[in-house]
Design an enzyme around this catalytic site. Structure first.
Site, PDB file in Angstrom:
ATOM      1  N   ARG A   1      12.807  -4.656   6.322  1.00 31.06           N
ATOM      2  CA  ARG A   1      13.598  -4.649   4.973  1.00 31.06           C
ATOM      3  C   ARG A   1      14.959  -4.622   5.231  1.00 31.06           C
ATOM      4  O   ARG A   1      15.999  -4.386   4.386  1.00 31.06           O
ATOM      5  CB  ARG A   1      13.303  -3.474   4.213  1.00 31.06           C
ATOM      6  CG  ARG A   1      12.215  -3.491   3.806  1.00 31.06           C
ATOM      7  CD  ARG A   1      11.717  -2.293   3.043  1.00 31.06           C
ATOM      8  NE  ARG A   1      12.416  -1.610   2.395  1.00 31.06           N
ATOM      9  CZ  ARG A   1      12.660  -1.851   0.743  1.00 31.06           C
ATOM     10  NH1 ARG A   1      12.048  -2.768   0.317  1.00 31.06           N
ATOM     11  NH2 ARG A   1      13.626  -1.109   0.125  1.00 31.06           N
TER      12      ARG A   1
ATOM     13  N   HIS B   1       5.581   6.171  -2.618  1.00 27.60           N
ATOM     14  CA  HIS B   1       6.969   6.614  -2.933  1.00 27.60           C
ATOM     15  C   HIS B   1       6.786   8.135  -3.486  1.00 27.60           C
ATOM     16  O   HIS B   1       7.482   9.039  -3.202  1.00 27.60           O
ATOM     17  CB  HIS B   1       7.595   6.038  -4.245  1.00 27.60           C
ATOM     18  CG  HIS B   1       7.791   4.488  -3.834  1.00 27.60           C
ATOM     19  ND1 HIS B   1       7.507   3.533  -4.778  1.00 27.60           N
ATOM     20  CD2 HIS B   1       7.884   3.594  -2.885  1.00 27.60           C
ATOM     21  CE1 HIS B   1       7.781   2.160  -4.447  1.00 27.60           C
ATOM     22  NE2 HIS B   1       7.741   2.527  -3.251  1.00 27.60           N
TER      23      HIS B   1
ATOM     24  N   CYS C   1       1.037  -1.146  -0.023  1.00 29.84           N
ATOM     25  CA  CYS C   1      -0.116   0.046   0.250  1.00 29.84           C
ATOM     26  C   CYS C   1       0.797   1.421   0.002  1.00 29.84           C
ATOM     27  O   CYS C   1       1.937   1.109   0.228  1.00 29.84           O
ATOM     28  CB  CYS C   1      -0.853   0.008   1.296  1.00 29.84           C
ATOM     29  SG  CYS C   1       0.199   0.136   2.776  1.00 29.84           S
TER      30      CYS C   1
ATOM     31  N   ALA D   1       3.142   1.475   2.942  1.00 20.49           N
ATOM     32  CA  ALA D   1       4.359   0.837   2.714  1.00 20.49           C
ATOM     33  C   ALA D   1       5.454   1.605   1.938  1.00 20.49           C
ATOM     34  O   ALA D   1       6.412   1.421   2.412  1.00 20.49           O
ATOM     35  CB  ALA D   1       3.931  -0.459   2.104  1.00 20.49           C
TER      36      ALA D   1
END
Length: 493
Positions: A96, A195, A62, A65
């Site tokens: 991550r 992003h 999403c 994220a």
């Protein structure tokens, strides 16, 4: 298994699509294609960055994220508040493997989970006061933090909390950057919009902080590494090569990065973009506003490393160009030895990839350096400019798939029969249970780095270790099981 022809690949796509209702079949057909290197634009063969079909198992994330988990989270000296219920922050915390240097909880905070822990009461009455109180507490408990970002979860957008007003007041109260990020998970079709939103927040709340400040000394060789999240130490491996060729890395976004580095980036001479998908927006903004050129680079495998070093060096003077050649020569014996050791064990092995960001195209060269062939690739959240960059890297008649569903991916694998799959954690155990060697290519399966010459040695070792592990003798892929059964039936007839 021999490589599929164009006709066989087209037939395979049609066969996989047969199970869908008519409307879903028409939609999904736009996202599956046979690669054609003669095309200049991928939109002639594949559609991307569209809403996933309801009812299918998509592997996407999403917007939250994309912002918190990718762009903002690795900034190590800031505290990133997951503003909403506790689950999103906990799920995205430290998954991550964004390595960093510092003392966690004192001057770095990357693996910690800060959340406003929304309850039903907060949904009803709003969370602005709670958010303001949290930031006051943060300043008391963690005084060495250099700033705060507010990462909005879904409820924030639904109830209309004014996080911008809270951020502005907190900025005045604590005297540090406080950045509101409107990355509610329901926005957009995937993490890709997250992003973009994160890039816009950097543009609006961070980049201008040192405009007009010329007290910081610069050099003609200042560069910024953008879009490297230091997974398993990748950014450190990349930075080593750049500095060895004579460049000065001023900023590193965002793995092992700091907010001060972000603020200094408008002073550099060149932006080096590793993950194009997640950071091209801010690179374009700096090109427009500050006249800073940018260039993509690829440090996976010796072939692409040499190409990238020379491409970067060509934008500087002869000193840097000579430095690039020295770096390539320095590591030649090392990577030649790696290839000599592992290529005979991996030659001819076929790989299918399905990852996000840049890896579906960037790692192809590293596999080819080891004599392996990528026979299928695709992006979770790619746009058509990603596929434009991919069609030239892939062989003709190979499979290209966008936002591939769980069903499609399994069926493609059964028919193509790759020797190795590189994808994410959601797919890992499905394919391992099918008896197919698998590498987790989002965070390197707890290994890495994979960037740079040293990283290539680790990459080669990991691929060999996975493919040639004796455990696969104990588990058979479904098609191999079927072959054994057919042979047994024929023998008993």
């Amino acid at each position: 298994m021999a490589a599929l022809t164009k006709e066989e690949t087209e037939a395979l796509i049609q066969e996989v699509l047969e199970v869908y209702p008519e409307q879903a079949r028409k939609d999904r057909a736009k996202h599956l294609a046979v690669n054609d290197q003669s095309l200049e634009k991928s939109n002639k063969c594949i559609t991307s960055n569209r809403k996933s079909q309801p009812g299918v198992m998509t592997i996407r994330g999403c917007a939250y994220a994309g912002s918190k988990g990718v762009v903002w989270g690795p900034i190590k000296d800031m505290i990133h508040i997951s503003h909403g219920p506790v689950g999103c922050g906990q799920y995205s915390r430290a998954g991550r493997r964004n390595y960093y240097v510092g003392t966690t909880g004192v001057n770095t905070f990357g693996t910690m989970n800060f959340t406003s822990d929304f309850t039903e009461k907060d949904i009803v009455f709003g969370g602005d006061k709670k958010l303001a109180k949290i930031m006051t507490e943060i300043e008391e408990l963690f005084p060495l933090n250099k700033g705060i970002s507010i990462q909005s979860e879904c409820p924030i957008g639904l109830i209309g909390d004014d996080i911008e007003a809270v951020a502005k007041k907190a900025n005045k109260d604590i005297g540090k950057p406080v950045v509101p990020v409107r990355c509610e998970g329901f926005r957009g079709v995937s993490q890709s919009l997250g992003h973009h939103i994160a890039n816009d927040a950097i543009r609006d709340w961070v980049l201008e902080n040192r405009d007009g400040d010329d007290t910081w000394p610069t050099t003609p060789y200042d560069v910024a590494v953008i879009g490297d999240y230091n997974i398993g130490g990748d950014a450190w491996a990349s930075r080593t090569l750049l500095e060895e060729m004579g460049l000065r890395v001023v900023a590193q976004w965002s793995g092992d990065g700091t907010i001060a580095e972000m603020e200094k980036t408008p002073k550099v001479k060149l932006n080096l973009i590793h993950c194009y998908r997640s950071m091209n927006y801010i690179a374009r903004h700096m090109e427009e506003k500050y006249k800073i050129p940018w260039i993509e680079y690829n440090f996976f495998g010796p072939t692409k490393i040499a190409e990238s070093l020379r491409k970067i060096a060509a934008l500087f003077d002869e000193t840097i160009q000579a430095g690039a050649e020295k770096v390539i020569a320095k590591y030649q014996a090392e990577y030649d030895a790696v290839i000599a050791k592992y290529k005979p064990r991996l030659q001819g092995k076929r790989v299918m990839l399905y990852v996000g960001g840049l890896r579906p195209r960037h790692v192809i060269g590293a596999y080819e350096d080891l004599g392996m062939e990528v026979v299928g690739t695709g992006y979770e959240f790619g746009h058509n400019d990603d596929y434009d960059r991919t069609i030239k890297e892939m062989g003709n008649a190979t499979l290209i798939y966008d936002d591939v569903t769980g069903y499609e991916f399994e069926e493609f694998v059964k028919k193509v029969q790759p020797d190795l799959i590189g994808s994410g954690i959601k797919e890992k155990y499905i394919f391992q249970k099918m008896g197919i060697p698998f590498r987790q290519m989002h965070s390197w399966d707890y290994s890495g780095p994979y960037h740079g010459y040293d990283g290539f040695a680790i990459f080669a070792r990991d691929m060999d270790m996975t493919l040639n592990n004796p455990c696969w003798k104990q588990v058979k892929a479904p098609w191999k099981t079927a072959e054994s059964s057919n042979v047994a039936v024929a023998a008993s007839a």
